[in-house]
Design an enzyme around this catalytic site. Structure first.
Site, short mmCIF file in Angstrom:
data_model
loop_
_atom_site.label_atom_id
_atom_site.label_comp_id
_atom_site.label_asym_id
_atom_site.label_seq_id
_atom_site.Cartn_x
_atom_site.Cartn_y
_atom_site.Cartn_z
N GLY A 135 -9.49 -84.02 -16.62
CA GLY A 135 -9.73 -83.87 -18.06
C GLY A 135 -9.26 -82.56 -18.65
O GLY A 135 -8.07 -82.26 -18.66
N ASP A 202 -10.13 -93.97 -8.63
CA ASP A 202 -9.78 -92.98 -9.65
C ASP A 202 -9.45 -91.63 -9.00
O ASP A 202 -8.42 -91.02 -9.32
CB ASP A 202 -10.98 -92.84 -10.61
CG ASP A 202 -10.79 -91.74 -11.62
OD1 ASP A 202 -10.16 -91.98 -12.66
OD2 ASP A 202 -11.29 -90.61 -11.37
N LYS A 206 -5.75 -89.36 -8.66
CA LYS A 206 -5.63 -87.93 -8.97
C LYS A 206 -5.15 -87.15 -7.74
O LYS A 206 -4.35 -86.22 -7.87
CB LYS A 206 -6.97 -87.40 -9.46
CG LYS A 206 -7.36 -88.01 -10.81
CD LYS A 206 -8.83 -87.79 -11.12
CE LYS A 206 -9.20 -88.37 -12.48
NZ LYS A 206 -10.66 -88.38 -12.70
#
Ligand SMILES: NC(=O)c1ccc[n+]([C@@H]2O[C@H](COP(=O)([O-])OP(=O)(O)OC[C@H]3O[C@@H](n4cnc5c(N)ncnc54)[C@H](OP(=O)(O)O)[C@@H]3O)[C@@H](O)[C@H]2O)c1
Length: 429
Positions: A135, A202, A206
């Site tokens: 983020g 997820d 990453k």
């Protein structure tokens, strides 16, 4: 300052996109001053055109994302739709029609990053994606630019806020997995279908992106070993506490000791309470980077949410717009090192193994022999007996995952071993 605006199309106006649009509007003057030209929102592609979108001129809304990216007058396309298609085709079409791209799409970059970078290069355009990993936390650019002169050896991180929230709850309240997941769902930290988070998909996406950038090597999603955290129990946390550890779902990207290969993996692991990652609470993310010259660096902050993620998108937008004005492009994919990605069996770490065994003489010696036969050296053993049964907790020194797997297979065949209650890797020491 140039008066002719740079034209930006927004693909997607959901959690992230709506915040990108809001900041572009409310900070328009500052963005123009920082870039050297005003930025104009030229179109917004969505799925449901009738939905009310506060602060966005309804005339800009379209459901025809393809026509939008084919306009030919766009400077930047911001892709915040997510998923593989139509995002992939829209991004490549944007390059073909002269635009640079900013994306937050980890799934797509982990799967097709090489092809997208190649498309950007072919058309002399930028592809930026700071928001795709952790983020708001600046991580891609520090790895890609600030550390470009250093040699990164390890990236160790908590890159999924949902799972960190659940594990933190289990740790601090003694709750089981399901109870902690239910609370995460009720508070909006977990989606209705939490599979991508709790099964580590997820975080694996990453990890692939981080490993690729850190080691200048192409690392695909399939190269990343992945284990979710649904099997972590309150008993595991109790064992971790006895060792002065906690449990985190970690993404770990490592260069092998001889430098000739790399590994990337995601799994739950015990880490000592003294490690900085142990104190990352709630839904926060943190990534620990170890490099030759810089030593140890830690990046910490909110890893998701509309506004934090939009901050990273806007940072990329400013950088890409500046590049457009100066007629340059930023750094593209760097995969020159082309190191092989080793399988999980080659990973070397420590292990915490919990066994249910018969409580009778000679069992400990039998178990120790199996470890020795597989070349796995034992650090500590703790035994607790009750009613003819016992639990045996073995903590090993560093050994390869292949050796540990062989050890566990052999242990399961012993008559005196009733079951292997848990196997947890121990990291961060
Ligand atoms: N949310 C986060 O905290 C976060 C953090 C880091 C990265 N990201 C990444 O950011 C991206 C966007 O996530 P998000 O949470 O903002 O998703 P989201 O809330 O589901 O928004 C997706 C947007 O895309 C639009 N859309 C979907 N399919 C479309 C299509 N075929 N054509 C045009 N528009 C379409 C949707 O339209 P409607 O509005 O009409 O439904 C919606 O506006 C994803 O790649 C995600 O992985 C998100």
């Amino acid at each position: 300052m140039r008066t002719r605006p740079l034209k930006v199309a927004l693909l997607g106006c959901g959690v992230v996109g709506s915040e990108v649009a809001r900041i572009m509007t409310t900070h328009a003057d500052d963005l123009a001053a920082r870039i050297g030209a005003p930025v104009e929102l030229a179109g917004v592609a969505v799925r449901r055109p009738s939905k009310v979108r506060e602060g966005i001129d309804p005339d800009l809304i379209t459901t025809d994302a393809t026509a939008l990216v084919k306009r030919g007058d766009l400077d930047v396309v911001v892709e915040v739709i997510g998923g593989i298609e139509p995002a992939r085709t829209l991004i490549t079409t944007a390059f073909e029609h002269g635009a640079s791209v900013v994306s937050a799409n980890k799934a797509l970059l982990a799967q097709d990053g090489a092809a997208l970078h190649a498309a950007a290069d072919e058309h002399g355009k930028d592809l930026y994606y700071e928001a795709a990993v952790a983020g708001a936390i600046p991580l891609i650019r520090p790895l890609r630019e600030s550390l470009a002169g250093d040699k990164v050896n390890r990236v160790l991180g908590i890159v999924n806020g949902t799972t960190n929230f659940i594990l933190d709850k289990m740790d601090s309240t003694g709750a089981g997995y399901q109870e902690a997941l239910d609370e995460a769902t009720a508070l909006g930290y977990a989606e209705a279908d939490p599979t991508a988070d709790v099964e580590g998909f997820d975080a694996a996406a990453k990890a692939a992106i981080l490993a690729g950038i850190a080691f200048h090597t192409r690392v695909r999603l399939d190269d990343v070993y992945r284990e979710g955290m649904t099997e972590v129990t309150a008993a595991d946390f109790a064992s971790a506490k006895e060792m002065g550890c906690t449990i985190k779902l970690l993404a770990i990207c490592e260069r092998a000791a001889d430098g000739a290969s790399v590994t990337a993996r995601v799994h739950p692991a015990m880490i000592p309470l003294s490690h900085p990652l142990a104190s990352v609470r709630g839904a926060y993310n943190a990534v620990f980077v170890e490099s030759d010259a810089a030593g140890q660096l830690m990046f910490y902050g909110p890893g998701a949410g509309g506004s934090p993620t939009a901050s990273a998108v806007l940072g990329d937008l400013v950088a890409v717009c500046r590049n457009r004005l100066s007629g340059a492009t930023g750094p593209g994919e760097s995969a020159y090192a082309a190191l092989p990605v080793s399988p999980m069996g080659d990973v070397v770490t420590r292990y915490h193994i919990s066994l249910d065994v018969a409580d009778k003489p000679g069992v400990l010696a039998q178990v120790a022999t199996v470890f020795a036969e597989h070349g796995v050296s034992i650090d500590t053993v703790r035994q607790q007996g009750k009613d003819g049964e016992a639990s045996l907790v073995v903590v090993t020194h560093r050994a390869s995952d292949a050796a540990l797997t062989g050890t566990v297979e052999a242990l399961r065949k012993l008559d005196t071993v009733r079951g292997v209650a848990s196997i947890m890797r121990v990291e961060g020491e």
